[in-house]
Design an enzyme around this catalytic site. Structure first.
Site, PDB file in Angstrom:
ATOM      1  CD  GLU A 298    -100.729-100.650 -18.426  1.00  0.00           C
ATOM      2  OE1 GLU A 298    -101.619-100.824 -19.265  1.00  0.00           O
ATOM      3  OE2 GLU A 298     -99.627-101.205 -18.470  1.00  0.00           O
TER       4      GLU A 298
ATOM      5  CG  ASN B 279     -97.923-101.847 -15.301  1.00  0.00           C
ATOM      6  OD1 ASN B 279     -97.509-102.049 -14.164  1.00  0.00           O
ATOM      7  ND2 ASN B 279     -99.205-101.731 -15.581  1.00  0.00           N
TER       8      ASN B 279
ATOM      9  CE1 TYR C 268     -98.191-106.603 -26.062  1.00  0.00           C
ATOM     10  CE2 TYR C 268     -97.707-105.706 -23.894  1.00  0.00           C
ATOM     11  CZ  TYR C 268     -98.460-106.526 -24.710  1.00  0.00           C
ATOM     12  OH  TYR C 268     -99.470-107.274 -24.178  1.00  0.00           O
TER      13      TYR C 268
ATOM     14  CD1 TRP D 214     -99.262-109.435 -17.776  1.00  0.00           C
ATOM     15  CD2 TRP D 214     -99.875-108.784 -15.707  1.00  0.00           C
ATOM     16  NE1 TRP D 214    -100.625-109.335 -17.744  1.00  0.00           N
ATOM     17  CE2 TRP D 214    -101.030-108.945 -16.502  1.00  0.00           C
ATOM     18  CE3 TRP D 214    -100.005-108.405 -14.372  1.00  0.00           C
ATOM     19  CZ2 TRP D 214    -102.303-108.718 -16.001  1.00  0.00           C
ATOM     20  CZ3 TRP D 214    -101.270-108.177 -13.881  1.00  0.00           C
ATOM     21  CH2 TRP D 214    -102.405-108.337 -14.690  1.00  0.00           C
TER      22      TRP D 214
HETATM   23  C1  ADA Z   1    -101.214-104.057 -19.372  1.00  0.00           C
HETATM   24  C2  ADA Z   1    -102.197-104.325 -18.266  1.00  0.00           C
HETATM   25  C3  ADA Z   1    -102.327-105.761 -17.899  1.00  0.00           C
HETATM   26  C4  ADA Z   1    -101.864-106.799 -18.921  1.00  0.00           C
HETATM   27  C5  ADA Z   1    -100.736-106.364 -19.796  1.00  0.00           C
HETATM   28  C6  ADA Z   1    -100.454-107.208 -21.030  1.00  0.00           C
HETATM   29  O1  ADA Z   1    -100.024-103.564 -19.034  1.00  0.00           O
HETATM   30  O2  ADA Z   1    -101.938-103.610 -17.091  1.00  0.00           O
HETATM   31  O3  ADA Z   1    -103.633-105.934 -17.465  1.00  0.00           O
HETATM   32  O4  ADA Z   1    -102.849-107.512 -19.475  1.00  0.00           O
HETATM   33  O5  ADA Z   1    -100.988-105.089 -20.281  1.00  0.00           O
HETATM   34  O6  ADA Z   1    -100.327-108.422 -20.941  1.00  0.00           O
HETATM   35  O7  ADA Z   1    -100.354-106.621 -22.084  1.00  0.00           O
END
Ligand code: ADA
Length: 722
Positions: free
Chosen positions: A363, A417, A423, A497
């Protein structure tokens, strides 16, 4: 012979003048780094006595976050910048007394020249991995070339399989290099010898058993020795695996000539109560959990992880995405350090069979108009190719990075991502984005390098909604993403993630301080969330059945839909004397299951597995909702252009009002350090933040203003003030 002596025990640790006895691994942020808000970022000292050197003696740090200076008897022996790699110093000339004083200063404060600067995880300070002394003979494998062993072993499939070995030897004269490749039964599979001064040799390996991911992670051991005058002066050994792989924009990924979708999870190196000071058994437990979900790949985000973890990935067959902390905020000043961390990552991990790509950034276009970003990424990409021409480079793009951005054409393969449905926008947007991307770039090899939603195990809903932080919405979100990825064979992989909730001091959302809760498993590793079992149902062959929503124990009375995840083709459910049966794949929805007043035992079973839940029927069941007034970060830097919430802070507020808020103050303090308390800052208290950010001297682009605004909009004005 080489001697490796671990010196983890009995260090004196001094922080802000206070001394304590500690053993390594150690971090000073195990508590405050997970409490939310300000955590200690500064310089601390570790002290230990060392005996006189017996021959050539190196000190090896396996990880110290993030700038380290080493002194022996008051003399500086070395300095290292970067918190995640292995580094060594030659202490032979310094250990000249019977008892020597070793002082190691470790500093985790913001450093204009060292990555990372800004990221969504805690930068735990300390000597958080093993420290060793290494004793070698005069003729030895290079300990200062930034690699682990001074040896680069490259398996290559040409007419047959070959192993090319390049060694860097110090004082090679008159010595011989001896290589023995042992199979898993300790039988010699191949051998070679060469003069130590000629540093490269290639030898044939007859029909090796291939390293085939989780299916068959077969490894050989390469034992390397330096012999001089009939004596072994130095020796090391490490694992080697024979495999080949390829990527294609239309077909995806192939391992050893067979298509394989990379079913991936991301992992940070920390856990609740320990920070980043992890033991081998912590790593092992993480690997077992990752295998249990059924993953075959892991993204080790956002920096170099412990060598133990890469070793475990080799052993268990997980394909590894390895990466450097060039993240979020690009800085020209930090470029030399980015290059150095990338060089260390590649040299130190080159021999791992499990690693399939080197990631150069994550990012990094958040500050998209930053001058110099593209050439800097090109430079990192070129360096990776120079150091390793056998593996592709990759980069994880910010969701908003345009599909036709030139940044997408720098690395060999690519990740995006995406957080549609968390979000921003809705989960359905993902499908649209993917198809559009593939239409525009049919040749680009794409994966989903991140996607996730918060799931806090205390919150539940029978009607889950985006942004409610419930475990139930998190599971629904992932159901959608998994389907979208599976429906598109051209996507070579996806990385959840995150596998585990992780410490992120700046976060304070959903009523949880200091953590990012997007994990499939809680940060203490105690609870596997429902989404974990959803993946297991589609990814794993280990028989199981799981009733979802168990933690929403109290229910209203009446018919309910009970969700069950299983990898069996048929699930039977019994409830209130009734039996239900369903055939399907992964997700089984049993409708019309009656919940009567009091306890209702629900049992789900398959041919090989059984699970049960007790739901208590009540007139007024508990709500399991996130308490009123909790801040959420659902609106963050991704939600530019949305209507402003006047009840929350924004960049239009005055500096003084913003800094009076505890959370904002801690956040700024974490990033900017003590200078925030400088009286000069007070002169600007009456000026709105937007005004300050627009000043030319600050050089902040509009993305950064939006980012700051998005963050401030997550904090209610009524929240705690200092
Ligand atoms: C970003 C980032 C991550 C992570 C994520 C989130 O995309 O690359 O480190 O923390 O956000 O959870 O918002």
């Amino acid at each position: 012979m080489r001697k490796v002596i671990n010196i983890n025990e009995n260090w004196t640790f001094i922080k802000e003048g206070k001394a304590a006895q500690v053993n390594l691994p150690h971090t000073w942020n195990a508590e405050d780094g997970q409490a939310g808000g300000f955590y200690y970022r500064g310089k601390c000292l570790y002290v230990k006595e060392l005996p006189a050197a017996r021959g050539i003696t190196y000190i090896e740090f396996n990880g110290a976050n993030s700038v380290t200076e080493v002194y022996v008897n008051g003399k500086k022996a070395g300095e290292h910048c970067g918190g995640y790699s292995v580094f060594r110093f030659d202490l032979t000339a310094y250990l000249d007394q019977p008892v020597n004083k070793l002082e190691v200063y470790v500093d985790n404060s913001e450093d204009a020249y060292v990555y990372p600067a800004m990221a969504d995880f805690t930068f735990y300070g300390g000597l958080y991995r093993d420290v060793n002394l290494i004793e070698v003979g005069r003729t030895h494998f290079d300990l200062e070339d930034k690699s682990l062993y001074g040896i680069k072993a490259t398996p290559a499939l040409e007419v047959g399989w070959k192993l090319n070995v390049k060694s860097s030897v110090v004082n090679p004269d008159g010595a011989e290099l001896v290589y023995n490749l042992f199979d898993a039964d300790k039988k010699v599979a191949a051998s070679a010898r060469t003069d130590a001064a000629s540093n490269e040799i290639t030898f044939d390996i007859d029909n090796p058993r291939l390293w085939n991911g989780v299916e068959d992670p077969y490894l050989y051991t390469l034992a390397c020795a330096l012999c001089k005058d009939g004596e072994i002066t130095d020796n090391v050994e490490f694992k080697v695996g024979f495999r080949h792989f390829s990527f294609d924009g239309r077909k995806g990924f192939e391992l050893n000539g067979k298509p394989l979708k990379l079913k991936g999870v991301s992992r940070h190196q920390d856990r609740k109560g320990k920070g980043n000071a992890l033991s081998f058994s912590d790593h092992l437990e993480d690997i077992e959990t990752i295998l249990d979900i059924g993953a075959n790949s892991v993204r080790l985000a956002h920096y170099q992880h412990s060598r133990d973890f890469y070793d475990l990935c080799d052993e268990k067959g997980l394909l590894v995405w390895a990466e450097v902390p060039v993240i979020s905020s690009f800085s020209k000043k930090k470029q030399p350090n980015a290059l150095s961390q990338l060089e260390e990552l590649i040299k130190q991990n080159y021999n791992h069979a499990s690693i399939f790509c080197w990631s150069i950034a994550n990012e990094i276009s958040i500050k998209s108009q930053t001058k110099g970003l593209e050439p800097a990424l090109e430079q990192l990409n070129d360096l990776a190719h120079t150091l390793d021409d056998t593996r592709p480079t990759v980069m994880a793009q910010l969701s908003m990075c345009p599909k036709d951005s030139p940044l997408n054409r720098i690395t060999d393969i690519l990740g995006y991502n995406h957080y549609f449905g968390w979000y921003m926008q809705t989960v359905a947007k993902l499908d649209e984005w993917l198809d559009d991307f593939h239409k525009i770039n049919p040749d680009l090899c794409l994966c989903l390098s991140e996607y996730g939603a918060e799931g806090i195990t205390a919150y539940h809903s029978e009607t889950p909604e985006q942004g409610d932080y419930t475990e139930d919405y998190q599971a629904l979100y992932h159901e959608h993403y998994l389907k979208a990825v599976n429906e598109r064979p051209w996507i070579w992989g996806s990385y959840i993630w995150n596998m585990f909730d992780f410490g992120s001091a700046m976060r304070n959302e959903g009523g949880v301080k200091g953590f990012n809760n997007k994990g499939m498993v809680t940060a203490d590793r105690k609870i596997k969330k429902d989404a974990f079992y959803m993946y297991k149902a589609f990814w794993s062959d280990r028989p199981f059945v799981h009733i979802a929503g168990k933690r929403m124990q109290e229910r209203s009375i009446g018919p309910k839909t009970i969700k069950v995840y299983s990898n069996a083709a048929e699930v039977t459910l019994t409830a209130g004397g009734k039996t239900f049966k369903k055939q399907g794949e992964g997700i089984f929805l049993f409708e019309g299951v009656d919940i009567a007043e009091g306890d209702n035992l629900i049992v789900a079973f398959t041919e090989n597995a059984r699970d049960e839940a007790v739901f208590t029927g009540k007139e007024n069941p508990a709500t399991y909702k996130m308490p009123e007034g909790c801040s959420t970060m659902v609106r963050n830097w991704f939600t530019v252009g949305q209507e402003k919430n006047p009840e929350c802070y924004s960049v239009d507020d005055r500096i003084g009002d913003l800094l009076a808020n505890e959370q904002i103050y801690s956040m700024v303090r974490n990033f900017a350090g003590k200078k925030i308390d400088n009286p000069i800052v007070k002169l600007f208290y009456k000026v709105p933040l937007r005004k300050i950010l627009s000043l030319k001297i600050i050089k902040v682009n509009s993305d950064m203003v939006d980012l700051a605004d998005g963050f401030l909009q997550t904090i209610k004005k009524t929240e705690k003030t200092k």
